[in-house]
Scaffold this active site. Structure first.
Site, PDB file in Angstrom:
ATOM      1  CG  ASP A 104      43.528  43.789  39.793  1.00  0.00           C
ATOM      2  OD1 ASP A 104      43.837  42.364  40.237  1.00  0.00           O
ATOM      3  OD2 ASP A 104      42.472  43.797  39.573  1.00  0.00           O
TER       4      ASP A 104
HETATM    5  N1  URA Z   1      38.212  41.205  41.273  1.00  0.00           N
HETATM    6  C1  URA Z   1      38.861  42.192  40.736  1.00  0.00           C
HETATM    7  O1  URA Z   1      38.577  42.640  39.764  1.00  0.00           O
HETATM    8  N2  URA Z   1      40.591  42.812  41.215  1.00  0.00           N
HETATM    9  C2  URA Z   1      41.026  42.718  42.364  1.00  0.00           C
HETATM   10  O2  URA Z   1      41.790  43.097  42.565  1.00  0.00           O
HETATM   11  C3  URA Z   1      39.790  41.589  42.834  1.00  0.00           C
HETATM   12  C4  URA Z   1      39.064  41.051  42.315  1.00  0.00           C
END
Ligand code: URA
Length: 251
Positions: A104
Site C-alpha cells: 500500500d
Molecule cells: N497488507 C496490507 O494491508 N497492506 C500492505 O501493504 C501489505 C499487506
C-alpha cells in the site's frame, strides 16, 4: 539468448528503440569489431561483443533490486500523479523493471524490483504459498484469541477465509489518542505477522477483524529474502547472487 541489436542496446540504456536505430545508422556501433548499420541483426548475448563509441557494452538479461519502500510512494511502474517505486531505482538503465507484488502507499519495507517475469510469477502464484512477514503497529483492543484466529483463518469479507497466518505480539503498551469523541486510552501492540497470500489490504483487514487498527506497516521479508536493515526508507541495493539463487530455489 539471441535478441535484436536495437533491443539489446535499448535494454542496455542507450535510449529508445528509435534512438538506438539512429545510433546504429550513424556507424557508432561495432559488433565483433565490424561496423553494423542494421539495427535488426540478432546478437548472441553470451558470445557477441558489442562496442558503442569505443566502449564495450555489458548486457545483463535480468536485474534484481531490494528497495526499502518509503511511505508515500506507490507500487507501480508509472503514474500521472504520484512517485512510483520504479522511479526510485536511479542506477538502472533498463526500462522494463517492475515491482513484484504490491505494498500500500502508506506501507514501508521490502519490495523486490526486477525484470524477471518468471521469478515474479513464481513468487506471486497463489499455489506457491510464499511467506511474507510484516512488522505491524496496531492500536485498539485485540480479541484475546486473536493469535488462534489468525492461525485458523479469518473472515475478512472475501469469498473465502484467509489462509493460516502467524501472529506474534512483541509488546503491548498504553497509548492516548484523540479523535472526534475526545481523548481515549487505547492499547498499542507491536506485532509480527506472517501471511502466505497477497490479498488487497490483507494485514490491515485481518487486524480489523480482531479489533485492531494498523497504524504502521513494514514488510520485513518475502520468501528467503530479508530486508537489509542498513537501507533507510527510499534506499535500495542490488540483490547478491546468493539472494537471487535463494529466491529461485525456493519457488
Ligand atoms: N497488507 C496490507 O494491508 N497492506 C500492505 O501493504 C501489505 C499487506
Amino acid at each position: 539468448m539471441n535478441i535484436r541489436l536495437d533491443k539489446y542496446l535499448a535494454d542496455s540504456g542507450f535510449g529508445t528503440r528509435s534512438n538506438v536505430k539512429l545510433l546504429v545508422r550513424s556507424g557508432s556501433v561495432l559488433v565483433n569489431n565490424k561496423i553494423v548499420k542494421d539495427a535488426g541483426i540478432k546478437i548472441n548475448t553470451e558470445t557477441d561483443e558489442v562496442i558503442v563509441k569505443g566502449e564495450k557494452v555489458c548486457f545483463e538479461e535480468f536485474e534484481y533490486y531490494m528497495l526499502n519502500k518509503p511511505a508515500g510512494v506507490i507500487t507501480a511502474t508509472r503514474d500521472k500523479n504520484d512517485r512510483t517505486v520504479v522511479e526510485l531505482i536511479k542506477s538502472s538503465k533498463r526500462r522494463d523493471l517492475f515491482p513484484v507484488g504490491r505494498l500500500d502507499k502508506d506501507t514501508e519495507g521490502l519490495l523486490l524490483i526486477t525484470n524477471d517475469g518468471k521469478l515474479s510469477y513464481d513468487l506471486l502464484s497463489p499455489g506457491k504459498h510464499v511467506a511474507k512477514r510484516y512488522l505491524a503497529h496496531v492500536t485498539g483492543e485485540l480479541m484475546e484469541n486473536a493469535g488462534e484466529m489468525f492461525s485458523e483463518g479469518l473472515d475478512i469479507g472475501d469469498d473465502k477465509p484467509t489462509k493460516p497466518a502467524k501472529l506474534t505480539i512483541l509488546s503491548v503498551s498504553d497509548k492516548q489518542i484523540s479523535d472526534e469523541d475526545g481523548i481515549k486510552n487505547v492499547k498499542e501492540y507491536v506485532t509480527e505477522v506472517e501471511i502466505t497470500e497477497g490479498r488487497y489490504h490483507q494485514v490491515k483487514r485481518m487486524f480489523e477483524a480482531v479489533g485492531g487498527k494498523v497504524d504502521y506497516l513494514k514488510r520485513l521479508s518475502m520468501a528467503s529474502l530479508v530486508l537489509d536493515e542498513a537501507l533507510a526508507p527510499g534506499e535500495y541495493r542490488r540483490l547478491t547472487d546468493e539472494e537471487v539463487a535463494g529466491l529461485k530455489s525456493k519457488t
